[in-house]
Design a protein around this motif. Sequence first.
Motif, PDB file in Angstrom:
ATOM      1  N   MET A  90       0.878  -1.180  -0.090  1.00  0.00           N
ATOM      2  CA  MET A  90       0.029   0.069   0.121  1.00  0.00           C
ATOM      3  C   MET A  90       0.762   1.419   0.068  1.00  0.00           C
ATOM      4  O   MET A  90       2.111   1.429   0.886  1.00  0.00           O
ATOM      5  N   ILE A 131     -11.100   5.038   3.169  1.00  0.00           N
ATOM      6  CA  ILE A 131     -10.141   5.657   4.377  1.00  0.00           C
ATOM      7  C   ILE A 131     -10.190   6.845   4.315  1.00  0.00           C
ATOM      8  O   ILE A 131     -10.232   7.632   3.095  1.00  0.00           O
ATOM      9  N   LEU A 136      -4.555   6.662  -2.507  1.00  0.00           N
ATOM     10  CA  LEU A 136      -4.414   5.488  -1.730  1.00  0.00           C
ATOM     11  C   LEU A 136      -4.419   4.170  -2.579  1.00  0.00           C
ATOM     12  O   LEU A 136      -5.408   3.931  -3.100  1.00  0.00           O
ATOM     13  N   PHE A 144       0.635   5.806  -0.337  1.00  0.00           N
ATOM     14  CA  PHE A 144      -0.309   7.021  -0.412  1.00  0.00           C
ATOM     15  C   PHE A 144       0.309   8.264  -0.800  1.00  0.00           C
ATOM     16  O   PHE A 144       1.556   8.375  -0.173  1.00  0.00           O
TER      17      PHE A 144
END
Lengths: 341, 341
Positions: free
Chosen positions: B224, B260, B231, B226
Amino acid sequence: MGQFIVLQESILAVVDGIKQAIDNAADIMVVSHVSPDGDAIGSITAMGLMLQQMGKRPRLICDDEVPARFRYLPLASQVQIPPPPTMPDLIIALDCGDESRMGKAFADLPEPKPPVINIDHHVTNTRFGLINLVDTSANATVEILYDLLPGLGVTLGQPLAECLLTGLVTDTLGFRTNGVTPHTLRAAATLIEAGADLNDITQKALTVKPLANLQLWRIGLNNMKFQDGFLWSTLPFEDQKTIGYMSASSSGLVNMLGDIEQAAIGAVLQQVEDGRVMVSLRCRPPFDVSMLAANLGGGGHPLAAGCSLEMSLVEAERLVVGLAIQTIREQRRQLRLNGNR
Amino acid sequence: MGQFIVLQESILAVVDGIKQAIDNAADIMVVSHVSPDGDAIGSITAMGLMLQQMGKRPRLICDDEVPARFRYLPLASQVQIPPPPTMPDLIIALDCGDESRMGKAFADLPEPKPPVINIDHHVTNTRFGLINLVDTSANATVEILYDLLPGLGVTLGQPLAECLLTGLVTDTLGFRTNGVTPHTLRAAATLIEAGADLNDITQKALTVKPLANLQLWRIGLNNMKFQDGFLWSTLPFEDQKTIGYMSASSSGLVNMLGDIEQAAIGAVLQQVEDGRVMVSLRCRPPFDVSMLAANLGGGGHPLAAGCSLEMSLVEAERLVVGLAIQTIREQRRQLRLNGNR
């Protein structure tokens, strides 16, 4: 307290009693429980709007701050932390199983305390009020407030519908819990018609999460282990410190583990700052984690339970894994005996 | 086809036409789309039960096998893969936006093809039937079937309610999608009263997942990243091979990323066996990913869209990240201009 005997079976008398008590009160304090959830904040703000419609100027009190996710609610900015400046002449306690759940908001009031109207849906409710409206078949306290509207002569507008739907959505995890009834769904339908936005509320109150949650779940998934039907994960405190752990919740993680088809029981063992290990347990029917939690010194419901262990994470893991696998083995044997699977 | 002009605005005439066509048919084939989901299987089995009640012995056909999660449904074991042994004299196509969605079940039938009743809720529906009952305000094809019951003279029993509720729960992701209406919730309430178990169906059809899913999500969370409100996560094919990737779905992962709070747009880039990269995009209002997907050669809805890229995962990531961050910047500027945030 206890001057009047309220017949619990006579719901109309209870509603009348609530209406009279409100009509006669000049200074009403509306309280919910410490560590408020969506039903607590939804109930406080809904009751605030209801009382305003009834011509009152209630004070809305909660021991802890309104969580950021619920600040979109009408009146959320008016919920204050105690102590209230003056002694109220009526308290309405919402979503509180017993007096202690109100925290300092109630405990710090001088004796004799004002009369309390206790409106709640928990099966453990102790009927601590002068008037008790406890409906354990309701999925949320807001569902009881919704049913109370006609009796109090309150009409449903968009702000009130938002507060009520927030409590319904959060306490049922979006209509996913066991006790959701046709009445719950029809109430939700009426609240949407009154102007509440189900999709928007579900996102804000239930599904939107801070990034730290995914970072916590990443730790959890990297530590995930599976043995004999038990799927569990450990969250060491050291690892949580590296992320913004204070804003993260592990409840989504344990729900994910409990939803895995190969797992009879799912668990998360989270080490917290003082060294204790908080254990969350989940399962699906026909399994039951309430006895496992009790054997570990905790408690809860058949499908969701937990405990707190004062030992190292390694010791806690050894203890929980042993007992959980034993529980699964016993329950599987029992189910075979009953011919269930 | 097209011998009759059916007035779409006259819903009663359409329902009458469907009833007459069914009454006059001896051999009815009920079909849904390839890669069936809960609404496809729920619709096929519901229509099967409805036709049985009307005195027919329909054949239930689907190009692909009934997924294991839906095998609890009544008649699920009777859904066959084509070709059907004989030529039907009526086809009922359910949840199919166009003829090609029926796959071989329709394509392999000799010309002239039998008449088709087309019942669907997709906005893209091409009205390919002799009779078209297309309601784009319905959340699922089963919702249209539910509304059709009185007109066909079919009564609601527990097995039928299970099929219908399964389609409602899966197509709305448990009442979480944008278009859920009071009518949807009241239909669900009536289906529960008829004997369908909402909690059980939600678990079996929606929330219970194979362990491989969590292993796939673990890969995703470990990759992951960001940046500037975007994201995203990558799933290299090599990593997926190490788990039982064939049974795993990444849709839950991209939904998590889209939920999120710090993310304006969430995305998963999944490399599949033939080397292509499947890109899934998610956002919440006021953002919109449909144009981003279109710019990448794909398509979809404002809040959920995607595309397929014929390039390496590294190249796809560079392309998607660049365009996504540009999209977020532009939409934020537009929102500021509109005073939205």
